[in-house]
Enzyme design. Sequence first.
Site, PDB file in Angstrom:
ATOM      1  CB  CYS A   1      -1.395   6.550  10.587  1.00  0.00           C
ATOM      2  SG  CYS A   1      -2.456   6.671   9.169  1.00  0.00           S
TER       3      CYS A   1
ATOM      4  CG  ASP B   1       1.870   2.431   5.872  1.00  0.00           C
ATOM      5  OD1 ASP B   1       1.602   2.363   7.078  1.00  0.00           O
ATOM      6  OD2 ASP B   1       2.045   3.511   5.271  1.00  0.00           O
TER       7      ASP B   1
ATOM      8  CB  CYS C   1      -0.878   0.005   1.235  1.00  0.00           C
ATOM      9  SG  CYS C   1      -1.691  -1.578   1.557  1.00  0.00           S
TER      10      CYS C   1
ATOM     11  CD  GLU D   1      -2.190   3.386  -3.747  1.00  0.00           C
ATOM     12  OE1 GLU D   1      -1.526   3.255  -2.701  1.00  0.00           O
ATOM     13  OE2 GLU D   1      -3.440   3.411  -3.755  1.00  0.00           O
TER      14      GLU D   1
ATOM     15  N   GLY E   1       6.294   7.257   0.973  1.00  0.00           N
ATOM     16  CA  GLY E   1       7.164   7.475   2.139  1.00  0.00           C
ATOM     17  C   GLY E   1       7.910   6.203   2.537  1.00  0.00           C
TER      18      GLY E   1
ATOM     19  CG  ASP F   1      -7.446  -5.947  -5.414  1.00  0.00           C
ATOM     20  OD1 ASP F   1      -8.314  -5.093  -5.195  1.00  0.00           O
ATOM     21  OD2 ASP F   1      -7.274  -6.971  -4.694  1.00  0.00           O
TER      22      ASP F   1
HETATM   23  N1  SAM Z   1       2.735   3.656   2.629  1.00  0.00           N
HETATM   24  C1  SAM Z   1       2.352   4.993   2.199  1.00  0.00           C
HETATM   25  C2  SAM Z   1       3.463   5.963   2.550  1.00  0.00           C
HETATM   26  O1  SAM Z   1       4.208   5.698   3.518  1.00  0.00           O
HETATM   27  O2  SAM Z   1       3.618   6.974   1.849  1.00  0.00           O
HETATM   28  C3  SAM Z   1       1.027   5.416   2.779  1.00  0.00           C
HETATM   29  C4  SAM Z   1      -0.040   4.394   2.509  1.00  0.00           C
HETATM   30  S1  SAM Z   1      -1.646   4.814   3.058  1.00  0.00           S
HETATM   31  C5  SAM Z   1      -1.556   4.593   4.761  1.00  0.00           C
HETATM   32  C6  SAM Z   1      -2.571   3.428   2.521  1.00  0.00           C
HETATM   33  C7  SAM Z   1      -2.647   3.211   1.026  1.00  0.00           C
HETATM   34  O3  SAM Z   1      -3.448   2.069   0.784  1.00  0.00           O
HETATM   35  C8  SAM Z   1      -3.262   4.359   0.255  1.00  0.00           C
HETATM   36  O4  SAM Z   1      -2.401   4.791  -0.761  1.00  0.00           O
HETATM   37  C9  SAM Z   1      -4.533   3.757  -0.338  1.00  0.00           C
HETATM   38  O5  SAM Z   1      -4.821   4.245  -1.624  1.00  0.00           O
HETATM   39  C10 SAM Z   1      -4.212   2.283  -0.386  1.00  0.00           C
HETATM   40  N2  SAM Z   1      -5.425   1.432  -0.362  1.00  0.00           N
HETATM   41  C11 SAM Z   1      -6.709   1.813  -0.206  1.00  0.00           C
HETATM   42  N3  SAM Z   1      -7.529   0.735  -0.267  1.00  0.00           N
HETATM   43  C12 SAM Z   1      -6.740  -0.337  -0.476  1.00  0.00           C
HETATM   44  C13 SAM Z   1      -6.995  -1.716  -0.643  1.00  0.00           C
HETATM   45  N4  SAM Z   1      -8.238  -2.199  -0.594  1.00  0.00           N
HETATM   46  N5  SAM Z   1      -5.950  -2.514  -0.849  1.00  0.00           N
HETATM   47  C14 SAM Z   1      -4.690  -2.032  -0.870  1.00  0.00           C
HETATM   48  N6  SAM Z   1      -4.403  -0.738  -0.719  1.00  0.00           N
HETATM   49  C15 SAM Z   1      -5.408   0.103  -0.521  1.00  0.00           C
END
Ligand code: SAM
Length: 467
Positions: free
Chosen positions: A242, A189, A121, A145, A126, A172
């Site tokens: 988070c 994450d 994810c 992503e 970051g 996915d």
């Molecule tokens: N790891 C990133 C960083 O450190 O910059 C931040 C990630 S953020 C907490 C979670 C990510 O999961 C988002 O970019 C979101 O689009 C993605 N996400 C949303 N739904 C998801 C899903 N069903 N499966 C996997 N990823 C998903």
Amino acid sequence: MSNPLPSALVDSLAGLPGFNRASFEAVHTAAEKITSLRLNPLKLHTAAQREAVLQSLSPAGVSKVPWSTEGCYLPERPSFTFDPFFHAGAYYVQEASSMFLEQAVRATVDLSAPLRVLDLCAAPGGKSTLLQSLISPDSLLVANEVIKPRAALLADNLTRWGAANVVVSNNDPRDFSRLPGYFDLVVVDAPCSGSGLFRRDPELVTEWSPENVLLCSQRQQRILADILPSLKENGVLIYSTCSFSAAEDEAILDWLADHFELENIPLALAEDWNIVTTVTDKRNCTGYRFYPDRLKGEGFFIACFRKRGEAAVRKQKEQKTLFLAAAEQERLAAWVNLPEGYRYMLHQEDVLILPPALAADIALLQQQLYIRKAGVKAGQLSRKELIPDHQLAASTLLADAIPAADLELKDALLYLRKEDPRIDTTVKGWALMRYGQMNLGWAKLLPNRMNNYYPKELRILKEITGL
Ligand code: SAM
């Protein structure tokens, strides 16, 4: 803070390890803004380069993020948009608690070995940029992503970062079951209810509800169940959120221990980091809580597991990759400083530079994933010349003898806005635009004008003021 904390959230945290209602509420009311960033060791080789970057951002100095090798706090938030070093990939602006991923990785995997790492994810990047700084050049990072526009942003940020041993995919989580037992390390994450970021972004408070916490918890379980088959036997899973909510943190650890052959890995912490250790009652799993009233960072949670049990056997068909013919490779010699074992691959019109681990696996990855970026795009070979790509300018594989023009701050910003900077050079043809010895991008210098090749999607949109 303009939006008060939801009382249902604060009530639900009562009794959790390290939670102190009064100081938790006070730190959210005070709403102090903390600015932190992580330097890019790939691009900043000397102490003088680091100093130049930090000095221009914060003449008053910086202080170290205690659990991070390259992380530092800035006393005030500068305008990163108007800092050419930001666009050159000299650093990544990252929340300090999340930099703790470094400790989790160092404690659980052998970083001297060639590893296949998945950041599932990953947008905006970051954790991916951090993972890239930690792994060896002969390791491979797949930064994935699922949401398409966010995958584009992730690719842009990784282009700036400049590393070749990275693939950006847009899949996915369930698609990764097509790569059974492939990864040595998987970082999830997870998307979460976001309460850990309420101090930094009070608007998020309006989106919080107990129902959403539950939905997030179910989604986190789905994501983890989907991704675990792609983790090798003895491979490591790092899970983080988070969110402060136990349903997304401790309860997920118990759920993982209940449903999979995973062994929880405790980490060693320095006491003065003020990170809170939490151990679940049910399965005795250890995780780590980051509270903004205890340390200089936002809310964060992290835990590590090792996969036990039968490894899925990976059956692979022989795949063919289209590598560049020797005669064509000659034409790239003036542009690229090709390290031993790196290969050129032809992908449609583009020439890609792939490090050995990626060259070996690219056909498999291409077959199983939707890839947005792989290695470094050198450019397109036309009949007459190479049309160099921005990725090459941003990478460390660029040949040393490429003509370049050094720009003053204002001209660097004009270039980054895709306008016409004043260029003081006799160079003609393709030239690198540089600022403070760091590459910004390409321009083609013609007798009476220049063509600015900075990518449209990366350009600075804000008007430049005060210069
Ligand atoms: N790891 C990133 C960083 O450190 O910059 C931040 C990630 S953020 C907490 C979670 C990510 O999961 C988002 O970019 C979101 O689009 C993605 N996400 C949303 N739904 C998801 C899903 N069903 N499966 C996997 N990823 C998903």
